[in-house]
Design an enzyme around this catalytic site. Structure first.
Site, PDB file in Angstrom:
ATOM      1  N   SER A  78       7.121   4.686   2.389  1.00  0.00           N
ATOM      2  CA  SER A  78       8.038   4.942   1.291  1.00  0.00           C
ATOM      3  C   SER A  78       9.359   4.227   1.512  1.00  0.00           C
ATOM      4  O   SER A  78       9.807   4.058   2.642  1.00  0.00           O
ATOM      5  CB  SER A  78       8.276   6.449   1.154  1.00  0.00           C
ATOM      6  OG  SER A  78       9.170   6.730   0.104  1.00  0.00           O
ATOM      7  N   GLU A 100       0.832  -1.205   0.000  1.00  0.00           N
ATOM      8  CA  GLU A 100       0.000   0.000   0.000  1.00  0.00           C
ATOM      9  C   GLU A 100       0.866   1.255   0.000  1.00  0.00           C
ATOM     10  O   GLU A 100       0.344   2.359   0.083  1.00  0.00           O
ATOM     11  CB  GLU A 100      -0.920  -0.003   1.214  1.00  0.00           C
ATOM     12  CG  GLU A 100      -1.892  -1.180   1.223  1.00  0.00           C
ATOM     13  CD  GLU A 100      -2.783  -1.179   2.448  1.00  0.00           C
ATOM     14  OE1 GLU A 100      -3.830  -0.506   2.402  1.00  0.00           O
ATOM     15  OE2 GLU A 100      -2.431  -1.848   3.438  1.00  0.00           O
ATOM     16  N   ASN A 112       9.939   7.397  20.492  1.00  0.00           N
ATOM     17  CA  ASN A 112       9.439   7.601  21.847  1.00  0.00           C
ATOM     18  C   ASN A 112       8.474   8.783  21.848  1.00  0.00           C
ATOM     19  O   ASN A 112       8.841   9.900  21.470  1.00  0.00           O
ATOM     20  CB  ASN A 112      10.624   7.870  22.789  1.00  0.00           C
ATOM     21  CG  ASN A 112      10.194   7.917  24.244  1.00  0.00           C
ATOM     22  OD1 ASN A 112       9.385   8.744  24.645  1.00  0.00           O
ATOM     23  ND2 ASN A 112      10.766   7.017  25.033  1.00  0.00           N
ATOM     24  N   SER A 113       7.249   8.539  22.236  1.00  0.00           N
ATOM     25  CA  SER A 113       6.207   9.564  22.134  1.00  0.00           C
ATOM     26  C   SER A 113       6.395  10.701  23.126  1.00  0.00           C
ATOM     27  O   SER A 113       5.757  11.748  22.998  1.00  0.00           O
ATOM     28  CB  SER A 113       4.832   8.923  22.342  1.00  0.00           C
ATOM     29  OG  SER A 113       4.750   8.325  23.621  1.00  0.00           O
ATOM     30  N   ALA A 161       1.972   2.652   8.301  1.00  0.00           N
ATOM     31  CA  ALA A 161       1.450   3.729   7.460  1.00  0.00           C
ATOM     32  C   ALA A 161       2.315   4.982   7.598  1.00  0.00           C
ATOM     33  O   ALA A 161       2.685   5.381   8.708  1.00  0.00           O
ATOM     34  CB  ALA A 161       0.013   4.038   7.845  1.00  0.00           C
ATOM     35  N   GLU A 186       7.567   1.549  12.893  1.00  0.00           N
ATOM     36  CA  GLU A 186       6.235   1.989  13.300  1.00  0.00           C
ATOM     37  C   GLU A 186       5.702   3.090  12.393  1.00  0.00           C
ATOM     38  O   GLU A 186       6.460   3.784  11.692  1.00  0.00           O
ATOM     39  CB  GLU A 186       6.233   2.448  14.752  1.00  0.00           C
ATOM     40  CG  GLU A 186       6.777   3.833  14.984  1.00  0.00           C
ATOM     41  CD  GLU A 186       6.412   4.381  16.355  1.00  0.00           C
ATOM     42  OE1 GLU A 186       5.888   3.639  17.200  1.00  0.00           O
ATOM     43  OE2 GLU A 186       6.658   5.581  16.577  1.00  0.00           O
ATOM     44  N   LYS A 232      24.154   5.364  14.575  1.00  0.00           N
ATOM     45  CA  LYS A 232      23.448   5.803  13.390  1.00  0.00           C
ATOM     46  C   LYS A 232      22.788   4.597  12.736  1.00  0.00           C
ATOM     47  O   LYS A 232      23.309   3.477  12.787  1.00  0.00           O
ATOM     48  CB  LYS A 232      24.415   6.480  12.415  1.00  0.00           C
ATOM     49  CG  LYS A 232      24.888   7.835  12.906  1.00  0.00           C
ATOM     50  CD  LYS A 232      25.692   8.573  11.866  1.00  0.00           C
ATOM     51  CE  LYS A 232      26.054   9.977  12.356  1.00  0.00           C
ATOM     52  NZ  LYS A 232      26.825  10.734  11.352  1.00  0.00           N
ATOM     53  N   GLY A 250      21.425   8.248   8.352  1.00  0.00           N
ATOM     54  CA  GLY A 250      22.022   9.087   9.387  1.00  0.00           C
ATOM     55  C   GLY A 250      21.187   9.271  10.628  1.00  0.00           C
ATOM     56  O   GLY A 250      21.597   9.983  11.560  1.00  0.00           O
ATOM     57  N   THR A 251      20.009   8.667  10.685  1.00  0.00           N
ATOM     58  CA  THR A 251      19.146   8.808  11.857  1.00  0.00           C
ATOM     59  C   THR A 251      19.842   8.268  13.103  1.00  0.00           C
ATOM     60  O   THR A 251      20.357   7.144  13.103  1.00  0.00           O
ATOM     61  CB  THR A 251      17.818   8.054  11.643  1.00  0.00           C
ATOM     62  OG1 THR A 251      17.136   8.592  10.519  1.00  0.00           O
ATOM     63  CG2 THR A 251      16.924   8.173  12.876  1.00  0.00           C
TER      64      THR A 251
END
Length: 338
Positions: free
Chosen positions: A236, A216, A314-315, A259, A274, A299, A282-283
């Site tokens: 993506s 999707e 982490n929210s 999603a 998630e 990284k 690089g994250t």
């Protein structure tokens, strides 16, 4: 003499006799030597050769006992009123012209080769930009005249898109797949048995799925998705044609991209990203142990290709975290009963 690939087809040329596109009903990878011998009797050295109806009929007769499917296709081609072409590729070289380029794309969509298994270097420079219409491929320079003539005759030339690559289903419909919106799958896509492409799913050329899989989201050029994986709505994958990097992005078996998620690193098997999280090379990622305690910060490129990982944000702190994925997904078999 061994030959890499063979294509006998029919296509479209512009007013100057330049190829716009070619359809190959029965492309062959590594055809038998007896078949190659018969083809070379008619066309000589490897390359792209104009083929007339008489040659197609003669070759059909010669191949009748060697390859019944190819012979039947040639019998039909011998009655064509459009230009015919025979392409013999001696080696897996970069495509030199439009007929050779289209043969390579057909090999992928016919599942004869997988993404990255055939050389496509320079493909963008070889293929022309074409208006894809309800009257077939039209050279962009010739489009205004064709549109005016059609209007004067009470007809409409409807332009579906302007692109170098046509939609796959006008050339190949692989067995055992579902495609909700055919314009979103380009020729040169590889769709394995059991693949479902939903309305917002997209598959570029030299990319695709091992199958089964639920798509999707977006499979960019060069990306291959393993069996049993689910790409959620709006997600993506970073393609090999953009970003300047040389990492080949892939998705392993039984993975889930939530999603609106995204990846710029390859995922190993049984990984989850998630919803809404885009992980690039690089994250900065905080590695957590099973108790949720910080082990170290790395990284994301250092985690490329590793299996059984869960990426989440982490929210509270907004930090990207990664821990062992204890709940690998299982696709609903009923969704893939094609």
């Amino acid at each position: 003499m061994s030959i890499y690939a063979l294509g006998l087809g029919v296509g479209t040329q512009n007013a100057q006799g330049q190829w716009l596109e070619v359809f190959y009903p029965a492309p062959r990878l590594a055809p038998r030597e007896e078949i190659v011998t018969e083809v070379q009797k008619h066309f000589g050295a490897p390359g792209s050769h104009a083929m007339n109806p008489d040659q197609a009929a003669d070759l059909a007769e010669a191949l009748a006992k060697l390859d019944a499917e190819l012979a039947a296709a040639l019998n039909t081609l011998s009655k064509a009123k459009r230009p015919l072409v025979a392409v013999v590729l001696a080696n897996d070289d970069a495509p030199a012209d439009v007929p050779a380029g289209y043969l390579k794309l057909h090999l992928l969509s016919h599942r004869l080769v997988k993404p990255h298994a055939t050389k496509l270097d320079g493909m963008f420079g070889v293929l022309p930009n074409v208006a894809w219409t309800n009257e077939g491929a039209i050279d962009l320079a010739e489009l205004p005249e064709r549109q005016l003539k059609a209007r004067c005759e009470g007809r409409l030339v409807e332009v579906a898109c302007v692109d170098k690559f046509p939609k796959m289903t006008n050339y190949v419909v692989p067995s055992g797949v579902r495609i909700a919106h055919t314009a979103r799958v380009r020729l040169g896509a590889y769709l394995g048995e059991g693949t479902t492409i939903m309305h917002e799913g997209f598959v570029n050329f030299n990319a695709g799925t091992e199958g089964p899989g639920m798509i999707e989201g977006r499979i960019s050029a060069g990306v291959f998705v393993g069996k049993g994986s689910d790409l959620g709505g709006g997600c993506s994958t970073m393609g090999t044609l953009s970003g300047g990097g040389n990492i080949v992005i892939s998705v392993g078996d039984n993975c889930l991209l939530g999603a609106n998620a995204g990846i710029g690193i390859p995922l190993g098997d049984r990984c989850t990203v998630e919803a809404g999280l885009y992980v690039t090379a690089g994250t900065k990622v905080r590695l957590l142990d099973d108790q949720g305690e910080l082990v170290k910060e790395v990284k994301a490129r250092e985690l490329a290709g590793q299996a059984d990982l869960l990426f989440r944000r982490n929210s509270i702190t907004g930090a990207v975290e990664c821990k062992t994925n204890r709940t690998a997904i299982a696709l609903n078999d009923a969704l893939h009963a094609n």
